[in-house]
Write an enzyme that holds these catalytic residues in place. Structure first.
Site: not given
Length: 361
Positions: A104, A200
């Site tokens: 991410c 995440c």
């Protein structure tokens, strides 16, 4: 700390947590023009139909209102699914244990969000990561955060010098208690908010139940290192090297740990005892390399490494580097080296870069 630059504009990635909140506070105090960017990366509602990201967005909005700075929302849900989540699923199916936080940061936060910030007129993008940035002779360096308990350089090792010159880490020189104290002192609503955990932007949840929506469960056997059946499992992809919980193996003696797995034949191998030799590796080969500046050298090159977050630095030797892979040996064998996770390399306080573990030996 942060020097005053009244004519410069900073976009702060507002997560709704205390670290990004204090980052925005410090930047405004330093005289920057500041605005917030909240990323929406996952489309999902709870059983009551409420968006799971809405609480974080509300918290980010409260802080921005309190600080009198604008907040804009950007939607990267399609990008996140295609560039991060699909990579996670592909890795799991291949028998790896990918790290979605690192993915991410590489694909979304310090790529798409950085580009968005610059397109909106920002000179810098700031985040609440516990890292620091140094520079000399035109090169920028990624440094560990001052708080050894919170240093997050492991998660952002893919940042390169060219990007670091456009990034700020306002809380990197602080320790977590100082950050919370500043938030409380200045009346920020996130001062007592717990740190986020889990995947995440997807959050904390039962990993097996969540992933089984995308990859069907497939029961198989658990074998010990001698090839004896000692249990059953719900699918080899759901287990990771060094795992203890969730194996369902009883009996006398020490606890059992995952030592290896064969996804093709759907077999999980376990070893008994925390320090069983099968759990240790003398070295590894990593691929998908990323260097903050140039690859380390000349070889052999002595430095330190982490093969997981929060691990103490381990002395190692880089034996080989090319455009595709790196070979690293450890002075002391390392426990639970896991393909799919990242090895991050350091020269004391400076992060050199790293790569994704492909195999161990």
């Amino acid at each position: 700390m942060i020097t005053s630059h009244k004519k410069l504009t900073v976009a702060v990635g507002m997560s709704g947590g205390v670290d990004s909140s204090v980052s925005a506070l410090l930047l405004k105090q330093a005289g920057y023009e500041v605005f917030g960017l909240f990323m929406k990366n996952w489309e999902e509602s709870d059983s009551q139909g409420k968006c799971l990201a809405s609480k974080d967005q509300e918290d980010a909005a409260k802080v921005c209102k309190h600080l009198d700075i604008p907040l804009y929302t950007v939607n990267f849900t399609e990008d996140y699914y295609n560039q991060v989540f699909q990579d996670l699923l592909t890795g799991l199916e291949a028998g790896l244990t990918p790290n979605p936080d690192i993915l991410c940061n590489r694909e979304i936060k310090f790529n798409l969000l950085l580009k968005k910030a610059l397109s909106l007129g920002a000179d810098y993008l700031a985040t609440g990561h516990y890292c620091q940035i140094g520079s000399d002779e035109g090169l920028y360096h990624l440094l560990k955060g001052s708080d050894p308990n919170k240093d997050q350089s492991y998660f952002v090792y893919t940042l390169q010098s060219s990007a670091l010159q456009k990034i700020l880490f306002p809380v990197g020189s602080l320790e977590k208690p100082q950050v919370r104290a500043l938030a409380k002192q200045h009346g920020l609503s996130t001062s007592e908010k717990k740190d986020s955990t889990g995947i995440c932007f997807i959050g904390k949840r039962n990993f097996q139940q969540f992933i089984s929506q995308y990859i069907p469960k497939d029961n198989g056997v658990i074998l010990d290192m001698e090839g004896n059946v000692v249990g059953t499992h719900v699918g080899a992809i759901y287990y990771t090297i060094g795992q203890r919980k969730g194996l369902g193996i009883g009996g006398e003696g020490d606890a059992w740990f995952v030592a290896d797995k064969d996804v093709k034949n759907n077999i999980v191998y376990v070893a008994q005892g925390h320090n069983h030799p099968a759990l240790f590796s003398k070295g590894l080969i990593a691929k998908t390399l990323s260097w903050v500046n140039l690859p380390p050298g000349p070889l052999p090159f002595s430095c330190q490494a982490k093969v997981r977050y929060r691990q103490n630095d381990q002395e190692c030797i880089i034996e080989h580097v090319d455009n595709v892979s790196i070979k690293v040996s450890f002075l002391k064998p390392q426990r639970a080296v896991t393909p799919g996770q990242s090895i991050v390399l350091y020269d004391k306080n400076r992060c050199l870069g790293g790569g994704i573990i492909a195999e161990k030996f």
